[in-house]
Design a protein around this motif. Structure first.
Motif, mmCIF file in Angstrom:
data_model
loop_
_atom_site.group_PDB
_atom_site.id
_atom_site.type_symbol
_atom_site.label_atom_id
_atom_site.label_comp_id
_atom_site.label_asym_id
_atom_site.label_seq_id
_atom_site.Cartn_x
_atom_site.Cartn_y
_atom_site.Cartn_z
ATOM 1 N N LEU A 176 0.313 -3.264 -4.945
ATOM 2 C CA LEU A 176 0.202 -1.824 -5.147
ATOM 3 C C LEU A 176 -0.425 -1.511 -6.506
ATOM 4 O O LEU A 176 -0.294 -2.293 -7.452
ATOM 5 C CB LEU A 176 1.588 -1.186 -5.075
ATOM 6 N N PRO A 177 -1.088 -0.354 -6.609
ATOM 7 C CA PRO A 177 -1.578 0.068 -7.923
ATOM 8 C C PRO A 177 -0.410 0.383 -8.850
ATOM 9 O O PRO A 177 0.733 0.550 -8.401
ATOM 10 C CB PRO A 177 -2.390 1.328 -7.603
ATOM 11 N N LYS A 178 -0.682 0.472 -10.144
ATOM 12 C CA LYS A 178 0.393 0.687 -11.103
ATOM 13 C C LYS A 178 1.081 2.031 -10.895
ATOM 14 O O LYS A 178 2.299 2.145 -11.069
ATOM 15 C CB LYS A 178 -0.149 0.589 -12.535
ATOM 16 N N LYS A 179 0.313 3.042 -10.543
ATOM 17 C CA LYS A 179 0.887 4.352 -10.302
ATOM 18 C C LYS A 179 0.763 4.687 -8.821
ATOM 19 O O LYS A 179 -0.346 4.715 -8.282
ATOM 20 C CB LYS A 179 0.195 5.415 -11.149
ATOM 21 N N VAL A 180 1.898 4.913 -8.192
ATOM 22 C CA VAL A 180 1.893 5.237 -6.765
ATOM 23 C C VAL A 180 2.720 6.494 -6.523
ATOM 24 O O VAL A 180 3.618 6.831 -7.309
ATOM 25 C CB VAL A 180 2.450 4.087 -5.906
ATOM 26 N N THR A 181 2.417 7.167 -5.459
ATOM 27 C CA THR A 181 3.182 8.324 -5.021
ATOM 28 C C THR A 181 3.841 7.977 -3.690
ATOM 29 O O THR A 181 3.456 6.989 -3.045
ATOM 30 C CB THR A 181 2.274 9.547 -4.833
ATOM 31 N N PRO A 182 4.810 8.743 -3.254
ATOM 32 C CA PRO A 182 5.430 8.460 -1.948
ATOM 33 C C PRO A 182 4.415 8.390 -0.816
ATOM 34 O O PRO A 182 4.588 7.603 0.121
ATOM 35 C CB PRO A 182 6.397 9.634 -1.767
ATOM 36 N N GLN A 183 3.350 9.177 -0.892
ATOM 37 C CA GLN A 183 2.333 9.185 0.163
ATOM 38 C C GLN A 183 1.556 7.878 0.234
ATOM 39 O O GLN A 183 0.976 7.549 1.277
ATOM 40 C CB GLN A 183 1.351 10.349 -0.054
ATOM 41 N N ASP A 184 1.530 7.121 -0.880
ATOM 42 C CA ASP A 184 0.751 5.878 -0.924
ATOM 43 C C ASP A 184 1.479 4.694 -0.282
ATOM 44 O O ASP A 184 0.856 3.654 -0.037
ATOM 45 C CB ASP A 184 0.445 5.508 -2.388
ATOM 46 N N LEU A 185 2.762 4.845 -0.006
ATOM 47 C CA LEU A 185 3.573 3.690 0.367
ATOM 48 C C LEU A 185 3.792 3.568 1.873
ATOM 49 O O LEU A 185 3.916 4.577 2.571
ATOM 50 C CB LEU A 185 4.953 3.793 -0.305
ATOM 51 N N PRO A 186 3.852 2.320 2.361
ATOM 52 C CA PRO A 186 4.407 2.113 3.713
ATOM 53 C C PRO A 186 5.926 2.198 3.591
ATOM 54 O O PRO A 186 6.506 1.741 2.600
ATOM 55 C CB PRO A 186 3.953 0.688 4.053
ATOM 56 N N TRP A 187 6.583 2.766 4.592
ATOM 57 C CA TRP A 187 8.023 3.006 4.482
ATOM 58 C C TRP A 187 8.810 2.313 5.583
ATOM 59 O O TRP A 187 8.382 2.263 6.734
ATOM 60 C CB TRP A 187 8.326 4.506 4.517
ATOM 61 N N VAL A 188 9.969 1.820 5.197
ATOM 62 C CA VAL A 188 10.962 1.295 6.128
ATOM 63 C C VAL A 188 12.009 2.386 6.291
ATOM 64 O O VAL A 188 12.549 2.887 5.298
ATOM 65 C CB VAL A 188 11.587 0.003 5.571
ATOM 66 N N ALA A 189 12.303 2.779 7.540
ATOM 67 C CA ALA A 189 13.188 3.925 7.750
ATOM 68 C C ALA A 189 14.002 3.764 9.030
ATOM 69 O O ALA A 189 13.760 2.852 9.832
ATOM 70 C CB ALA A 189 12.369 5.221 7.800
ATOM 71 N N TRP A 190 14.945 4.683 9.216
ATOM 72 C CA TRP A 190 15.819 4.656 10.387
ATOM 73 C C TRP A 190 15.052 5.037 11.654
ATOM 74 O O TRP A 190 14.195 5.906 11.639
ATOM 75 C CB TRP A 190 16.987 5.623 10.217
ATOM 76 N N SER A 191 15.427 4.384 12.746
ATOM 77 C CA SER A 191 14.875 4.710 14.059
ATOM 78 C C SER A 191 15.877 5.571 14.826
ATOM 79 O O SER A 191 17.039 5.687 14.426
ATOM 80 C CB SER A 191 14.586 3.430 14.845
#
Length: 295
Positions: A176-191
């Motif tokens: 990842l780049p040094k500065k990331v926002t929530p929109q930049d990330l792949p997320w693990v979440a509840w199904s």
């Protein structure tokens, strides 16, 4: 006619879980036993209480009329049980503590070992639950919850402010780049059926068109997926004496209003009259104080 508490509890278990199999799991008995006992209850009442179908068991009109009295019976049974146990002057026996999957895994399980060492006569039963158990009915003795109690029959013993953070695997962080926002990330979440459980709603608020890269209905599976580098996971950033080693590392991502949450220690008002419950409650409060002192 007399309806015993055992019959009322069976009826409520079917009504609230919506199936014979769910009632069997809740009551820890076999499904054939549930069917047999319900048939005997319906014979005694003189009416069918449920409609059986492929989607489960739905209440009939006769069954609907029994729900409110059965719930009141459950609450008084819980109160009676606590009153009887309050006569035991020594803190010994099983104390049931319910919490979120995260708190159960990260904190309550090792806390149980600490309690067993400090008080050999005490044993914790940890009930890891997404849904809240009914403390007034006696489904659990103590609860760690994200929301304060609203029922007049419950009390909040203590509240812990908990900072939240984004965690990722070391391999994913390196990509990842040094500065990331929530929109930049792949997320693990509840199904489903847990898509309304935090942090899903919060991420949906922060990220337009939120779509996780991986979902599961089990907390340990979510942690394993994050450790494998499938995505980021929001967890409490809470240091305590039971903190376990993890392969995940924190990522500096702004979570805005979701950067902090609260955990409330809750019980039925009469539960602290029971010595074993009161002692475990005191030990939990002591741990909360230690966490605050070491921030």
């Amino acid at each position: 006619m007399d309806i015993s508490w055992d019959d009322a509890r069976l009826f409520l278990a079917i009504a609230e879980t919506g199936s014979f199999s769910g009632a069997a799991r809740r009551l820890r008995i076999g499904q054939p036993t549930v069917s047999r006992r319900l048939a005997a209850l319906e014979y005694a009442v003189g009416a069918a209480l449920f409609r059986r179908g492929v989607e489960g068991a739905a209440l009939t009109a006769a069954g609907e009329r029994l729900v409110v009295p059965a719930k009141k019976m459950a609450e008084w049974a819980g109160e009676l049980h606590r009153a009887a146990e309050s006569t035991d002057s020594s803190p010994r026996g099983i104390v049931r503590v319910t919490g979120t999957p995260y708190f159960s895994f990260d904190f309550l399980a090792p806390f149980a070992a600490f309690v067993a060492q400090k008080h050999p006569g005490l044993r914790l039963e940890v009930q890891s639950q997404i849904q809240y158990l009914d403390l007034v009915r006696g489904e659990s003795d103590l609860a760690l919850r994200g929301r304060p109690p609203t029922s007049p029959d419950l009390q909040c013993v203590d509240t812990l402010d908990v900072p939240n953070a984004v965690f990722v695997s070391k391999a994913l962080k390196a990509r990842l780049p040094k500065k990331v926002t929530p929109q930049d990330l792949p997320w693990v979440a509840w199904s489903p059926p847990f898509e309304a459980v935090p942090p899903n709603p919060q991420l949906e608020t922060m990220i337009p068109g939120f779509t996780p890269s991986f979902t599961a209905d089990n907390y340990l599976v979510l942690v394993a997926a994050a450790e494998a580098g499938l995505g980021a996971l929001v967890m409490a950033r809470m240091s305590h004496r039971f903190t376990r080693a993890t392969q995940l590392v924190p990522l500096e991502v702004e979570l805005g209003p979701f950067s902090r949450s609260q955990t409330h220690l809750v019980c039925a008002k009469s539960a602290l009259d029971i010595p074993r419950v009161r002692r475990v409650s005191e030990l939990l409060v002591e741990e909360f104080q230690r966490i605050r002192a070491h921030r």
